[in-house]
Design an enzyme around this catalytic site. Structure first.
Site, mmCIF file in Angstrom:
data_model
loop_
_atom_site.group_PDB
_atom_site.id
_atom_site.type_symbol
_atom_site.label_atom_id
_atom_site.label_comp_id
_atom_site.label_asym_id
_atom_site.label_seq_id
_atom_site.Cartn_x
_atom_site.Cartn_y
_atom_site.Cartn_z
ATOM 1 C CG HIS A 72 -2.122 -0.860 1.082
ATOM 2 N ND1 HIS A 72 -3.181 -0.815 1.942
ATOM 3 C CD2 HIS A 72 -2.440 -1.789 0.143
ATOM 4 C CE1 HIS A 72 -4.105 -1.685 1.541
ATOM 5 N NE2 HIS A 72 -3.672 -2.294 0.465
ATOM 6 C CE1 TYR A 201 -5.180 3.551 9.101
ATOM 7 C CE2 TYR A 201 -5.681 3.649 11.446
ATOM 8 C CZ TYR A 201 -4.975 3.103 10.402
ATOM 9 O OH TYR A 201 -4.043 2.123 10.643
ATOM 10 N N PRO A 294 -3.967 0.050 19.050
ATOM 11 C CG PRO A 294 -5.811 -1.274 18.480
ATOM 12 C CD PRO A 294 -5.167 -0.578 19.636
ATOM 13 C CE LYS A 298 4.448 3.168 13.709
ATOM 14 N NZ LYS A 298 4.471 2.675 12.353
ATOM 15 C CE1 TYR A 384 -1.265 3.701 9.918
ATOM 16 C CE2 TYR A 384 -0.014 2.618 8.184
ATOM 17 C CZ TYR A 384 -1.120 2.675 9.004
ATOM 18 O OH TYR A 384 -2.081 1.699 8.900
HETATM 19 P P1 RFL Z 1 2.374 -12.143 21.393
HETATM 20 O O1 RFL Z 1 1.961 -12.239 19.972
HETATM 21 O O2 RFL Z 1 1.344 -11.818 22.402
HETATM 22 O O3 RFL Z 1 3.093 -13.508 21.781
HETATM 23 C C1 RFL Z 1 3.396 -13.839 23.116
HETATM 24 C C2 RFL Z 1 3.391 -15.342 23.219
HETATM 25 O O4 RFL Z 1 3.777 -15.732 24.530
HETATM 26 C C3 RFL Z 1 2.946 -16.807 24.949
HETATM 27 N N1 RFL Z 1 2.940 -16.917 26.411
HETATM 28 C C4 RFL Z 1 3.657 -17.854 27.086
HETATM 29 N N2 RFL Z 1 4.509 -18.808 26.667
HETATM 30 C C5 RFL Z 1 5.068 -19.619 27.603
HETATM 31 N N3 RFL Z 1 4.813 -19.526 28.935
HETATM 32 C C6 RFL Z 1 3.951 -18.569 29.386
HETATM 33 N N4 RFL Z 1 3.664 -18.483 30.687
HETATM 34 C C7 RFL Z 1 3.344 -17.681 28.454
HETATM 35 N N5 RFL Z 1 2.478 -16.646 28.543
HETATM 36 C C8 RFL Z 1 2.249 -16.191 27.296
HETATM 37 C C9 RFL Z 1 1.580 -16.418 24.369
HETATM 38 O O5 RFL Z 1 0.707 -17.539 24.285
HETATM 39 C C10 RFL Z 1 1.985 -15.894 23.001
HETATM 40 O O6 RFL Z 1 1.991 -16.894 22.008
HETATM 41 O O7 RFL Z 1 3.545 -11.071 21.591
HETATM 42 P P2 RFL Z 1 4.743 -10.627 20.588
HETATM 43 O O8 RFL Z 1 5.408 -11.825 19.994
HETATM 44 O O9 RFL Z 1 5.515 -9.621 21.345
HETATM 45 O O10 RFL Z 1 3.987 -9.921 19.364
HETATM 46 C C11 RFL Z 1 3.291 -8.714 19.549
HETATM 47 C C12 RFL Z 1 2.089 -8.646 18.608
HETATM 48 O O11 RFL Z 1 1.352 -9.844 18.687
HETATM 49 C C13 RFL Z 1 1.193 -7.445 18.936
HETATM 50 O O12 RFL Z 1 1.956 -6.316 19.272
HETATM 51 C C14 RFL Z 1 0.297 -7.051 17.750
HETATM 52 O O13 RFL Z 1 -0.603 -8.070 17.418
HETATM 53 C C15 RFL Z 1 -0.442 -5.766 18.062
HETATM 54 N N6 RFL Z 1 -1.396 -5.400 17.011
HETATM 55 C C16 RFL Z 1 -1.005 -4.785 15.841
HETATM 56 N N7 RFL Z 1 0.295 -4.520 15.623
HETATM 57 C C17 RFL Z 1 0.704 -3.973 14.447
HETATM 58 O O14 RFL Z 1 1.894 -3.754 14.257
HETATM 59 N N8 RFL Z 1 -0.164 -3.684 13.430
HETATM 60 C C18 RFL Z 1 -1.486 -3.915 13.574
HETATM 61 O O15 RFL Z 1 -2.228 -3.689 12.620
HETATM 62 C C19 RFL Z 1 -1.960 -4.461 14.816
HETATM 63 N N9 RFL Z 1 -3.247 -4.744 14.983
HETATM 64 C C20 RFL Z 1 -2.730 -5.734 17.155
HETATM 65 C C21 RFL Z 1 -3.632 -5.402 16.113
HETATM 66 C C22 RFL Z 1 -3.163 -6.418 18.287
HETATM 67 C C23 RFL Z 1 -4.474 -6.768 18.405
HETATM 68 N N10 RFL Z 1 -4.821 -7.464 19.598
HETATM 69 C C24 RFL Z 1 -5.818 -8.411 19.750
HETATM 70 C C25 RFL Z 1 -3.976 -7.370 20.773
HETATM 71 C C26 RFL Z 1 -4.950 -5.734 16.203
HETATM 72 C C27 RFL Z 1 -5.377 -6.428 17.329
HETATM 73 C C28 RFL Z 1 -6.801 -6.790 17.322
HETATM 74 C C1 PHB Z 2 -5.656 -4.581 11.043
HETATM 75 O O1 PHB Z 2 -5.718 -4.813 9.811
HETATM 76 O O2 PHB Z 2 -5.943 -5.450 11.884
HETATM 77 C C2 PHB Z 2 -5.261 -3.246 11.516
HETATM 78 C C3 PHB Z 2 -4.825 -2.302 10.604
HETATM 79 C C4 PHB Z 2 -4.456 -1.042 11.034
HETATM 80 C C5 PHB Z 2 -4.526 -0.735 12.369
HETATM 81 C C6 PHB Z 2 -4.947 -1.686 13.293
HETATM 82 C C7 PHB Z 2 -5.322 -2.946 12.863
HETATM 83 O O3 PHB Z 2 -4.196 0.520 12.776
#
Ligand code: RFL
Ligand code: PHB
Length: 393
Positions: A72, A201, A294, A298, A384
């Site tokens: 994009h 957005y 979110p 980031k 961004y």
């Molecule tokens: P994770 O992915 O949470 O992985 C952590 C892992 O540790 C495990 N764990 C354990 N393992 C062993 N022993 C224990 N006691 C444990 N306790 C926990 C967990 O089961 C898990 O598998 O962290 P990590 O690797 O630091 O990654 C971070 C990302 O997952 C997170 O920052 C992003 O998903 C945030 N986020 C977004 N980030 C972006 O850059 N762009 C996005 O568009 C974006 N959208 C989002 C998001 C996060 C969301 N949610 C639900 C939090 C959208 C959503 C909806």
């Molecule tokens: C997503 O596609 O899940 C998404 C994209 C942009 C954001 C947050 C989540 O700022």
């Protein structure tokens, strides 16, 4: 059992770190409390910065991302009666990629399978010990109920916000900053082609909305809702009506195409930073050390940036017995963490309705400036599309 680096957590941070270290010949073991299916199916992030894609390319993990992801150039900013496209490529020379975290995690899992690396899924009772000594170790119960002990030179906590690693740092040496926002997101996944070429957005007096996507046939959409919202109060019809209103259905003939919703969830929004990101022989990376709301996309990108910096630091520490990068890791990583924490807070406060009419007028004035002034557009684009992996002091 013994390894050089015990990695707690097999999310993107843990799997990527173990992959990068193994490529340098460093022995790693990954411990994960959930099943592999659960970790690979968890719907989360969707936007990758250019520098994140570079890290994956350099690690030989970018092939499917380039084939199936969408490049994009920018985003659309929308508010009632106005829509503006910000072209990041024109503004700052780099865009972003749309590629689901689920897919990235599967690609990492497949690379680990090929390398035959050591990963333990479905473990319980993970506990960290002696992290202030040169002989730290992790105890856990394996998927068959047997107690295990993993000795290591270094332990890395990649276990997300609720894992045990951050808790292992004594309170008196850890600073914590936190903000809980007075809103949440209702996220849906729908089996319908995106109604937009790039993300929208949208600011609206009823609340923020975001139109994102996962593929040519799957859309990802979000609505600002009250914290504590009961998902049962939001029928599919109510969700599509709110999305249409907030995203500007009818504006210049644009239409939102509804479709079958396959997943719904409510996500709280908070900012959180714990520092330092290292204590003795324990290093923290990704969500284990920091959470961003979110709105700036980031979270995943910060996790990848931490890991890229940490992998090099651990390689120098373990292969060359040079601790300088490891000693600087927390400070190096936190510079980017705080920049992204500010950007995520800024996007969040600019775009979410507070119900206060004065706030609304300030937000509209800010949006007008961001979407039309070269300085405003460039500031958003630079943040961004992503800053360099290690920000200069
Ligand atoms: P994770 O992915 O949470 O992985 C952590 C892992 O540790 C495990 N764990 C354990 N393992 C062993 N022993 C224990 N006691 C444990 N306790 C926990 C967990 O089961 C898990 O598998 O962290 P990590 O690797 O630091 O990654 C971070 C990302 O997952 C997170 O920052 C992003 O998903 C945030 N986020 C977004 N980030 C972006 O850059 N762009 C996005 O568009 C974006 N959208 C989002 C998001 C996060 C969301 N949610 C639900 C939090 C959208 C959503 C909806
Ligand atoms: C997503 O596609 O899940 C998404 C994209 C942009 C954001 C947050 C989540 O700022």
């Amino acid at each position: 059992m013994r390894t050089e680096v015990a990695v707690v957590g097999a999310g993107p941070a843990g799997l990527l770190l173990a992959h990068l270290l193994a490529a340098d010949g460093v022995d790693c073991v990954v411990l994960e409390s959930r099943s592999r299916e659960y970790v690979e199916g968890r719907i989360r992030a969707g936007i990758l910065e250019a520098s994140t894609v570079d890290v994956f390319d350099r690690a030989g993990l970018g092939e499917r991302l380039h084939r199936e992801g969408f490049a994009h150039r920018g985003i659309h900013l929308h508010w009632p009666h106005e829509r503006h496209h910000l072209d990041f490529v024109d503004l700052v020379g780099r865009g972003v990629w749309v590629y689901g975290q689920t897919e990235l995690t599967k690609d990492l899992g497949a690379a680990h399978d090929r390398a035959g690396s050591a990963r333990w899924y479905d473990v319980s009772d993970t506990a960290l010990h002696d992290i202030e000594t040169d002989r730290p170790y992790v105890t856990f119960v394996d998927d068959e109920g047997a107690a295990q002990r993993m000795d290591a030179d270094v332990v890395v906590g990649c276990d997300g916000s609720f894992g045990p690693s951050r808790q292992a740092v004594p309170r008196d040496v850890q600073d914590v900053w936190q903000r809980d926002y007075p809103y949440a997101w209702l996220g849906v996944l729908a089996d319908v082609a995106p109604s937009t070429d790039e993300l929208i957005y949208a600011w609206h007096p009823d609340g923020f909305a975001l139109h994102s996507m996962r593929s040519a046939h799957v859309s990802r959409l979000y609505l600002q809702v009250e914290p504590g919202t009961d998902i049962e109060d939001w029928s599919d019809e109510r969700i599509w009506d709110a999305l249409a209103t907030r995203l500007g259905d009818g504006h210049d003939g644009w239409q939102l195409m509804p479709g079958p919703i396959t997943d719904k969830s409510v996500l709280p929004m908070r900012s959180f930073v714990a520092a330092p990101m290292r204590h003795g022989r324990l290093f923290l990376a990704g969500d284990a050390a920091h959470i961003v709301p979110p709105t700036g996309a980031k979270g995943l990108n910060l996790a990848v940036a931490d890991v890229a910096v940490l992998a090099e630091a651990l390689r120098q520490l373990l292969r060359k017995h040079d601790a300088s990068l490891a000693d600087a890791y927390s400070q190096t990583a936190l510079r980017r963490v705080w920049r992204c924490t500010h950007f995520s807070w800024w996007m969040t406060t600019m775009l979410h309705a507070t119900g206060d009419p004065f706030d609304a007028q300030l937000q509209l004035a800010q949006l007008q400036w961001v979407a039309t002034s070269t300085a405003g557009m460039t500031g958003l684009a630079e943040n961004y599309a992503g800053l360099p992996l290690a920000l200069e002091a």
